[in-house]
Design a protein around this motif. Sequence first.
Motif, PDB file in Angstrom:
ATOM      1  N   LEU A 152       0.830  -1.445  -0.410  1.00  0.00           N
ATOM      2  CA  LEU A 152       0.209  -0.033   0.083  1.00  0.00           C
ATOM      3  C   LEU A 152       0.734   1.368  -0.754  1.00  0.00           C
ATOM      4  O   LEU A 152       0.555   2.364  -0.595  1.00  0.00           O
ATOM      5  CB  LEU A 152      -0.650   0.308   1.113  1.00  0.00           C
ATOM      6  CG  LEU A 152      -1.986   1.201   1.751  1.00  0.00           C
ATOM      7  CD1 LEU A 152      -2.615   1.312  -0.276  1.00  0.00           C
ATOM      8  CD2 LEU A 152      -2.697   0.543   2.762  1.00  0.00           C
ATOM      9  N   VAL A 153       2.182   1.750   0.544  1.00  0.00           N
ATOM     10  CA  VAL A 153       2.394   2.560   0.491  1.00  0.00           C
ATOM     11  C   VAL A 153       3.421   2.501  -0.396  1.00  0.00           C
ATOM     12  O   VAL A 153       3.634   3.516  -1.035  1.00  0.00           O
ATOM     13  CB  VAL A 153       4.079   2.508   1.707  1.00  0.00           C
ATOM     14  CG1 VAL A 153       5.060   4.018   1.863  1.00  0.00           C
ATOM     15  CG2 VAL A 153       3.294   2.614   2.624  1.00  0.00           C
ATOM     16  N   GLU A 154       3.876   1.434  -1.236  1.00  0.00           N
ATOM     17  CA  GLU A 154       4.042   1.800  -2.810  1.00  0.00           C
ATOM     18  C   GLU A 154       2.991   2.334  -3.634  1.00  0.00           C
ATOM     19  O   GLU A 154       3.887   2.872  -4.126  1.00  0.00           O
ATOM     20  CB  GLU A 154       4.764   0.996  -3.433  1.00  0.00           C
ATOM     21  CG  GLU A 154       5.864   0.701  -2.447  1.00  0.00           C
ATOM     22  CD  GLU A 154       6.244  -1.547  -3.028  1.00  0.00           C
ATOM     23  OE1 GLU A 154       5.708  -2.153  -3.693  1.00  0.00           O
ATOM     24  OE2 GLU A 154       7.503  -2.022  -2.329  1.00  0.00           O
ATOM     25  N   ILE A 155       1.912   2.219  -4.093  1.00  0.00           N
ATOM     26  CA  ILE A 155       0.977   2.531  -4.170  1.00  0.00           C
ATOM     27  C   ILE A 155       0.680   3.834  -4.429  1.00  0.00           C
ATOM     28  O   ILE A 155       0.710   5.028  -4.676  1.00  0.00           O
ATOM     29  CB  ILE A 155      -0.559   1.634  -4.175  1.00  0.00           C
ATOM     30  CG1 ILE A 155      -0.590   0.365  -4.498  1.00  0.00           C
ATOM     31  CG2 ILE A 155      -1.459   2.225  -4.555  1.00  0.00           C
ATOM     32  CD1 ILE A 155      -1.181  -0.796  -4.071  1.00  0.00           C
ATOM     33  N   CYS A 156       0.747   4.126  -3.087  1.00  0.00           N
ATOM     34  CA  CYS A 156       0.684   5.654  -2.567  1.00  0.00           C
ATOM     35  C   CYS A 156       1.673   6.673  -3.144  1.00  0.00           C
ATOM     36  O   CYS A 156       1.590   7.760  -3.609  1.00  0.00           O
ATOM     37  CB  CYS A 156       0.153   5.942  -1.246  1.00  0.00           C
ATOM     38  SG  CYS A 156      -0.994   4.847   0.169  1.00  0.00           S
ATOM     39  N   ARG A 157       2.941   6.280  -2.984  1.00  0.00           N
ATOM     40  CA  ARG A 157       4.048   6.743  -3.295  1.00  0.00           C
ATOM     41  C   ARG A 157       3.723   6.929  -4.647  1.00  0.00           C
ATOM     42  O   ARG A 157       4.577   7.994  -5.350  1.00  0.00           O
ATOM     43  CB  ARG A 157       5.410   6.480  -2.994  1.00  0.00           C
ATOM     44  CG  ARG A 157       6.647   6.645  -3.522  1.00  0.00           C
ATOM     45  CD  ARG A 157       7.549   6.229  -2.605  1.00  0.00           C
ATOM     46  NE  ARG A 157       7.665   6.239  -1.307  1.00  0.00           N
ATOM     47  CZ  ARG A 157       8.146   5.023  -1.281  1.00  0.00           C
ATOM     48  NH1 ARG A 157       7.949   3.624  -1.042  1.00  0.00           N
ATOM     49  NH2 ARG A 157       8.110   5.244   1.021  1.00  0.00           N
ATOM     50  N   ALA A 159      -2.016  12.520  -8.762  1.00  0.00           N
ATOM     51  CA  ALA A 159      -3.267  11.661  -8.410  1.00  0.00           C
ATOM     52  C   ALA A 159      -3.841  11.536  -7.583  1.00  0.00           C
ATOM     53  O   ALA A 159      -3.039  11.488  -6.962  1.00  0.00           O
ATOM     54  CB  ALA A 159      -3.315   9.723  -8.555  1.00  0.00           C
ATOM     55  N   SER A 160      -5.265  12.044  -7.695  1.00  0.00           N
ATOM     56  CA  SER A 160      -5.841  12.297  -6.745  1.00  0.00           C
ATOM     57  C   SER A 160      -7.131  11.207  -6.002  1.00  0.00           C
ATOM     58  O   SER A 160      -7.567  11.799  -4.558  1.00  0.00           O
ATOM     59  CB  SER A 160      -7.476  13.482  -7.829  1.00  0.00           C
ATOM     60  OG  SER A 160      -8.460  12.513  -8.124  1.00  0.00           O
ATOM     61  N   ASP A 161      -6.666   9.851  -7.002  1.00  0.00           N
ATOM     62  CA  ASP A 161      -7.236   9.422  -6.151  1.00  0.00           C
ATOM     63  C   ASP A 161      -6.886   8.173  -6.452  1.00  0.00           C
ATOM     64  O   ASP A 161      -6.114   7.708  -7.153  1.00  0.00           O
ATOM     65  CB  ASP A 161      -8.651   8.774  -6.306  1.00  0.00           C
ATOM     66  CG  ASP A 161     -10.178  10.544  -5.870  1.00  0.00           C
ATOM     67  OD1 ASP A 161     -10.082   9.931  -4.938  1.00  0.00           O
ATOM     68  OD2 ASP A 161     -10.122  11.039  -6.863  1.00  0.00           O
ATOM     69  N   ILE A 162      -6.791   6.770  -5.331  1.00  0.00           N
ATOM     70  CA  ILE A 162      -6.681   5.864  -5.840  1.00  0.00           C
ATOM     71  C   ILE A 162      -7.759   3.966  -5.341  1.00  0.00           C
ATOM     72  O   ILE A 162      -8.599   4.786  -4.818  1.00  0.00           O
ATOM     73  CB  ILE A 162      -5.154   5.090  -4.505  1.00  0.00           C
ATOM     74  CG1 ILE A 162      -4.500   6.343  -5.129  1.00  0.00           C
ATOM     75  CG2 ILE A 162      -4.935   3.764  -4.832  1.00  0.00           C
ATOM     76  CD1 ILE A 162      -2.671   5.861  -3.247  1.00  0.00           C
ATOM     77  N   HIS A 163      -7.724   3.443  -6.560  1.00  0.00           N
ATOM     78  CA  HIS A 163      -9.038   2.873  -6.517  1.00  0.00           C
ATOM     79  C   HIS A 163      -8.401   1.192  -6.253  1.00  0.00           C
ATOM     80  O   HIS A 163      -7.536   0.910  -6.922  1.00  0.00           O
ATOM     81  CB  HIS A 163      -9.651   2.528  -7.373  1.00  0.00           C
ATOM     82  CG  HIS A 163     -10.504   4.095  -7.939  1.00  0.00           C
ATOM     83  ND1 HIS A 163     -12.089   4.468  -6.927  1.00  0.00           N
ATOM     84  CD2 HIS A 163     -10.313   5.545  -7.956  1.00  0.00           C
ATOM     85  CE1 HIS A 163     -12.059   5.952  -7.501  1.00  0.00           C
ATOM     86  NE2 HIS A 163     -11.339   5.900  -8.125  1.00  0.00           N
ATOM     87  N   PRO A 219      -4.453  -2.279  -8.986  1.00  0.00           N
ATOM     88  CA  PRO A 219      -4.874  -0.640  -8.548  1.00  0.00           C
ATOM     89  C   PRO A 219      -5.195   0.236  -9.568  1.00  0.00           C
ATOM     90  O   PRO A 219      -4.242   0.508 -10.845  1.00  0.00           O
ATOM     91  CB  PRO A 219      -3.178   0.112  -7.821  1.00  0.00           C
ATOM     92  CG  PRO A 219      -2.940  -1.998  -7.626  1.00  0.00           C
ATOM     93  CD  PRO A 219      -2.716  -2.777  -8.365  1.00  0.00           C
ATOM     94  N   LEU A 220      -6.047   1.216  -9.419  1.00  0.00           N
ATOM     95  CA  LEU A 220      -6.035   2.193 -10.202  1.00  0.00           C
ATOM     96  C   LEU A 220      -6.279   3.834  -9.780  1.00  0.00           C
ATOM     97  O   LEU A 220      -6.264   3.468  -8.726  1.00  0.00           O
ATOM     98  CB  LEU A 220      -8.366   1.950 -10.310  1.00  0.00           C
ATOM     99  CG  LEU A 220      -8.460   0.985 -11.761  1.00  0.00           C
ATOM    100  CD1 LEU A 220      -9.799   1.216 -11.860  1.00  0.00           C
ATOM    101  CD2 LEU A 220      -7.271   1.232 -12.847  1.00  0.00           C
ATOM    102  N   LEU A 221      -5.716   4.884 -10.699  1.00  0.00           N
ATOM    103  CA  LEU A 221      -5.214   5.712 -10.509  1.00  0.00           C
ATOM    104  C   LEU A 221      -5.568   6.499 -11.116  1.00  0.00           C
ATOM    105  O   LEU A 221      -6.108   6.384 -12.090  1.00  0.00           O
ATOM    106  CB  LEU A 221      -3.611   6.095 -10.352  1.00  0.00           C
ATOM    107  CG  LEU A 221      -2.753   5.390  -9.493  1.00  0.00           C
ATOM    108  CD1 LEU A 221      -1.065   5.675  -9.881  1.00  0.00           C
ATOM    109  CD2 LEU A 221      -2.755   5.258  -8.129  1.00  0.00           C
TER     110      LEU A 221
END
Length: 88
Positions: free
Chosen positions: A3-8, A15-19, A26-28
């Motif tokens: 999750l931290v890598e996806i956020c980074r 990106a305004s959102d992560i889905h 994962p979608l950005l």
Amino acid sequence: MELVEICRLAVAKKASDIHLKAGLAPLLRVNGELHPVRARGPISGQAIGQMAWQIMSKSQREYFKAHNDLDMAWHVNGIGRFRVNVFR
């Protein structure tokens, strides 16, 4: 990909959102359009549940168990603060 890598990656891509949805990569959301994270294949529902559970406090977990929905904030050192909605 954790999750931290996806956020980074989301911050780097502005990106305004992560889905995160079971069975999908994962979608950005970037400039209103959803883009899959190609470096990561589909995520299982169990993996998404584990990610969510790890970032919740005990009281948040109890609330989620009772309501199947939770809005919260999550701070990642060196990356930023994220608004999170978890639902089932």
